[in-house]
Motif scaffolding. Structure first.
Motif, mmCIF file in Angstrom:
data_model
loop_
_atom_site.group_PDB
_atom_site.id
_atom_site.type_symbol
_atom_site.label_atom_id
_atom_site.label_comp_id
_atom_site.label_asym_id
_atom_site.label_seq_id
_atom_site.Cartn_x
_atom_site.Cartn_y
_atom_site.Cartn_z
ATOM 1 N N ASP A 277 27.706 71.421 76.031
ATOM 2 C CA ASP A 277 27.870 72.095 77.234
ATOM 3 C C ASP A 277 27.432 71.583 78.486
ATOM 4 O O ASP A 277 28.059 71.476 79.549
ATOM 5 C CB ASP A 277 27.513 73.658 77.244
ATOM 6 N N ILE A 278 26.363 71.019 78.521
ATOM 7 C CA ILE A 278 25.572 70.469 79.683
ATOM 8 C C ILE A 278 26.556 69.154 80.028
ATOM 9 O O ILE A 278 26.651 68.864 81.154
ATOM 10 C CB ILE A 278 24.318 70.249 79.448
ATOM 11 N N MET A 279 26.989 68.447 79.015
ATOM 12 C CA MET A 279 27.667 67.119 79.319
ATOM 13 C C MET A 279 29.087 67.558 79.919
ATOM 14 O O MET A 279 29.665 66.866 80.717
ATOM 15 C CB MET A 279 27.959 66.252 78.045
ATOM 16 N N LEU A 280 29.525 68.690 79.304
ATOM 17 C CA LEU A 280 30.867 69.149 79.948
ATOM 18 C C LEU A 280 30.655 69.665 81.369
ATOM 19 O O LEU A 280 31.557 69.394 82.035
ATOM 20 C CB LEU A 280 31.518 70.113 78.969
ATOM 21 N N PHE A 281 29.642 70.351 81.591
ATOM 22 C CA PHE A 281 29.202 70.745 83.169
ATOM 23 C C PHE A 281 29.069 69.670 84.062
ATOM 24 O O PHE A 281 29.607 69.535 84.948
ATOM 25 C CB PHE A 281 28.037 71.430 82.932
ATOM 26 N N GLN B 131 34.378 66.585 73.334
ATOM 27 C CA GLN B 131 34.407 67.546 72.342
ATOM 28 C C GLN B 131 34.281 67.025 71.120
ATOM 29 O O GLN B 131 33.901 67.430 69.992
ATOM 30 C CB GLN B 131 35.865 68.563 72.275
ATOM 31 N N LYS B 132 34.962 65.667 70.812
ATOM 32 C CA LYS B 132 34.958 64.945 69.585
ATOM 33 C C LYS B 132 34.448 63.591 69.996
ATOM 34 O O LYS B 132 35.555 62.725 70.034
ATOM 35 C CB LYS B 132 36.220 65.163 68.888
ATOM 36 N N PRO B 133 33.379 63.185 70.194
ATOM 37 C CA PRO B 133 32.975 61.726 70.436
ATOM 38 C C PRO B 133 33.314 60.595 69.494
ATOM 39 O O PRO B 133 33.314 61.051 68.227
ATOM 40 C CB PRO B 133 31.425 61.810 70.635
ATOM 41 N N GLY B 134 33.813 59.599 69.990
ATOM 42 C CA GLY B 134 34.411 58.594 68.871
ATOM 43 C C GLY B 134 35.838 58.942 68.540
ATOM 44 O O GLY B 134 36.286 57.935 67.777
ATOM 45 N N CYS B 135 36.592 59.798 69.064
ATOM 46 C CA CYS B 135 38.108 60.136 68.635
ATOM 47 C C CYS B 135 38.857 58.995 69.164
ATOM 48 O O CYS B 135 39.805 58.961 68.932
ATOM 49 C CB CYS B 135 38.485 61.440 69.221
ATOM 50 N N TYR B 136 38.396 58.246 70.291
ATOM 51 C CA TYR B 136 39.291 57.073 70.673
ATOM 52 C C TYR B 136 38.469 55.807 70.450
ATOM 53 O O TYR B 136 37.263 55.538 70.898
ATOM 54 C CB TYR B 136 39.539 57.287 72.415
ATOM 55 N N LYS C 265 23.460 72.406 69.399
ATOM 56 C CA LYS C 265 24.505 71.480 69.501
ATOM 57 C C LYS C 265 25.379 72.095 70.597
ATOM 58 O O LYS C 265 26.163 71.195 71.183
ATOM 59 C CB LYS C 265 25.472 71.649 68.050
ATOM 60 N N LYS C 266 25.732 73.208 70.530
ATOM 61 C CA LYS C 266 26.777 73.784 71.723
ATOM 62 C C LYS C 266 26.156 73.658 72.990
ATOM 63 O O LYS C 266 26.888 73.068 73.625
ATOM 64 C CB LYS C 266 26.982 75.347 71.477
ATOM 65 N N ALA C 267 24.848 73.782 73.235
ATOM 66 C CA ALA C 267 24.181 73.927 74.424
ATOM 67 C C ALA C 267 24.313 71.969 75.007
ATOM 68 O O ALA C 267 24.308 71.991 75.960
ATOM 69 C CB ALA C 267 22.681 74.276 74.599
ATOM 70 N N GLU C 268 23.908 71.216 73.821
ATOM 71 C CA GLU C 268 24.112 69.818 74.300
ATOM 72 C C GLU C 268 25.337 69.344 74.752
ATOM 73 O O GLU C 268 25.498 68.596 75.618
ATOM 74 C CB GLU C 268 23.727 69.166 72.791
ATOM 75 N N ILE D 228 17.303 65.717 78.751
ATOM 76 C CA ILE D 228 18.892 65.246 78.653
ATOM 77 C C ILE D 228 19.301 63.986 78.030
ATOM 78 O O ILE D 228 20.125 63.539 77.623
ATOM 79 C CB ILE D 228 19.414 65.653 79.961
ATOM 80 N N ALA D 229 18.106 62.913 78.563
ATOM 81 C CA ALA D 229 18.243 61.536 77.857
ATOM 82 C C ALA D 229 18.302 61.355 76.589
ATOM 83 O O ALA D 229 18.839 60.341 75.909
ATOM 84 C CB ALA D 229 17.191 60.901 78.412
ATOM 85 N N GLY D 230 17.944 62.459 75.687
ATOM 86 C CA GLY D 230 17.882 62.631 74.293
ATOM 87 C C GLY D 230 18.886 63.452 73.857
ATOM 88 O O GLY D 230 19.176 63.751 72.673
ATOM 89 N N ASN D 231 19.702 63.823 74.747
ATOM 90 C CA ASN D 231 20.929 64.764 74.342
ATOM 91 C C ASN D 231 21.871 64.209 73.239
ATOM 92 O O ASN D 231 22.252 63.046 73.045
ATOM 93 C CB ASN D 231 21.976 64.925 75.647
ATOM 94 N N GLN D 232 22.047 64.749 72.297
ATOM 95 C CA GLN D 232 22.682 64.668 71.037
ATOM 96 C C GLN D 232 24.212 63.914 71.267
ATOM 97 O O GLN D 232 24.641 62.942 70.808
ATOM 98 C CB GLN D 232 22.802 65.639 69.797
ATOM 99 N N LEU D 233 24.818 64.534 72.117
ATOM 100 C CA LEU D 233 26.273 64.125 72.408
ATOM 101 C C LEU D 233 26.073 62.936 73.086
ATOM 102 O O LEU D 233 26.832 61.791 72.868
ATOM 103 C CB LEU D 233 26.903 65.305 73.259
#
Length: 298
Positions: free
Chosen positions: A134-138, A177-182, A129-132, A72-77
């Motif tokens: 989802d775990i952050m959202l979790f 959902q959209k990193p960097g949107c703010y 990508k989805k799993a990456e 998880i320390a290398g999670n793409q999101l």
């Protein structure tokens, strides 16, 4: 809305608060709270590496200690957030954490370790990508928000959580959902700030005029007994009818119905809807909606 409510609550006392400056401070508190929530979730994900290092350094590490997953320390999101320029600037320009932040991070991390979702995540080969995501959202929705200790930690460090928590949660979900949107330095952009400031000043300076438009529509309602928040919302709505040219009246009505339902009484949505709709129709019939900035109107 919150600033107008605070203004009315302060009426009758010796108060020198500048409403615009007070609003600016409240928005800055929102920005800092959002930045902290974002920082916290990244620290939870990154703590996997610290945990692995600590367990491997034991005098007699077990097989499990030697094989702690750091996936998880290398999670793409996670790294999209960490490498975002506004996030890096926020971390560099100010101290984001608090004395008990690391303890809270550890607690959430250990809850993550014990979860079925995390087990599935670390045992899946590769980077989906989805799993990456989802775990952050979790972590945010299932571990941070429902955790009483974490919420108490937030409340102790951010007095605006009770008022702004729901909005902050939605902003976080949008960002994940959209990193960097703010932009963390401009969470409230110039256009939004101008609208908020202008609406605050308009309602404040045109209060007497707007209230006189509202009173005849109250019929059997006693003006003095109407919920303060409902009156504020109706005043804001009428001001948008009259002075804000970019906002269609239907949008104004729908927005204030939703706000009334969310923040006032169970009956407020229906009540605010009826009054605003009636006033809007009357203003149209009388040709009084010209959408002119209140400062330019006699």
């Amino acid at each position: 809305m919150q600033e107008l409510y605070a203004q009315q609550a302060r009426e009758g006392i010796n108060d020198t608060t500048d409403p615009v400056e007070d609003l600016r401070k409240q928005l800055e508190q929102c920005r800092q709270l959002f930045a902290y929530l974002l920082y916290f979730i990244t620290e939870v994900a990154r703590y996997a590496e610290a945990d692995a290092k600590h367990r491997a350094s034991k005098n007699l590490p077990s097989n499990d200690d030697r094989n702690v997953s750091t996936k998880i320390a290398g999670n793409q999101l996670l790294w999209q957030i960490l490498e975002n320029e506004s996030f890096k600037k926020e971390n560099k320009s100010r101290t984001i954490d608090f004395p008990d932040t690391i303890d809270q991070v550890k607690k959430i991390y250990h809850e993550l370790l014990a979860s079925e979702e995390y087990g599935k995540y670390i045992h899946y080969n590769g980077r989906d990508k989805k799993a990456e995501k989802d775990i952050m959202l979790f972590i945010f929705t299932n571990l941070m928000l429902p955790n009483e200790n974490f919420i108490q930690h937030i409340e102790e460090n951010f007095i605006n959580w009770d008022d702004d928590g729901e909005m902050m949660s939605q902003l976080m979900l949008n960002y994940l959902q959209k990193p960097g949107c703010y932009n963390l330095q401009l969470l409230i952009g110039e256009e939004k700030w101008k609208f908020a400031k202008d609406l605050l000043l308009t309602v404040t300076q045109k209060e007497e005029y707007v209230v006189e438009l509202i009173k005849p529509r109250l019929k059997n309602w006693d003006y003095e007994r109407i919920a303060m928040l409902d009156m504020i919302l109706m005043q804001m709505g009428v001001c948008e009818f009259l002075y804000f040219e970019t906002i269609p009246p239907k949008v104004t009505i729908n927005e204030y119905i939703d706000i009334a339902k969310e923040y006032s009484t169970n009956q407020s949505g229906h009540f605010v809807n009826g009054i605003l709709d009636s006033i809007h129709k009357d203003l149209l019939e009388q040709n009084r909606i010209h959408k002119i900035d209140f400062k330019q109107k006699a």
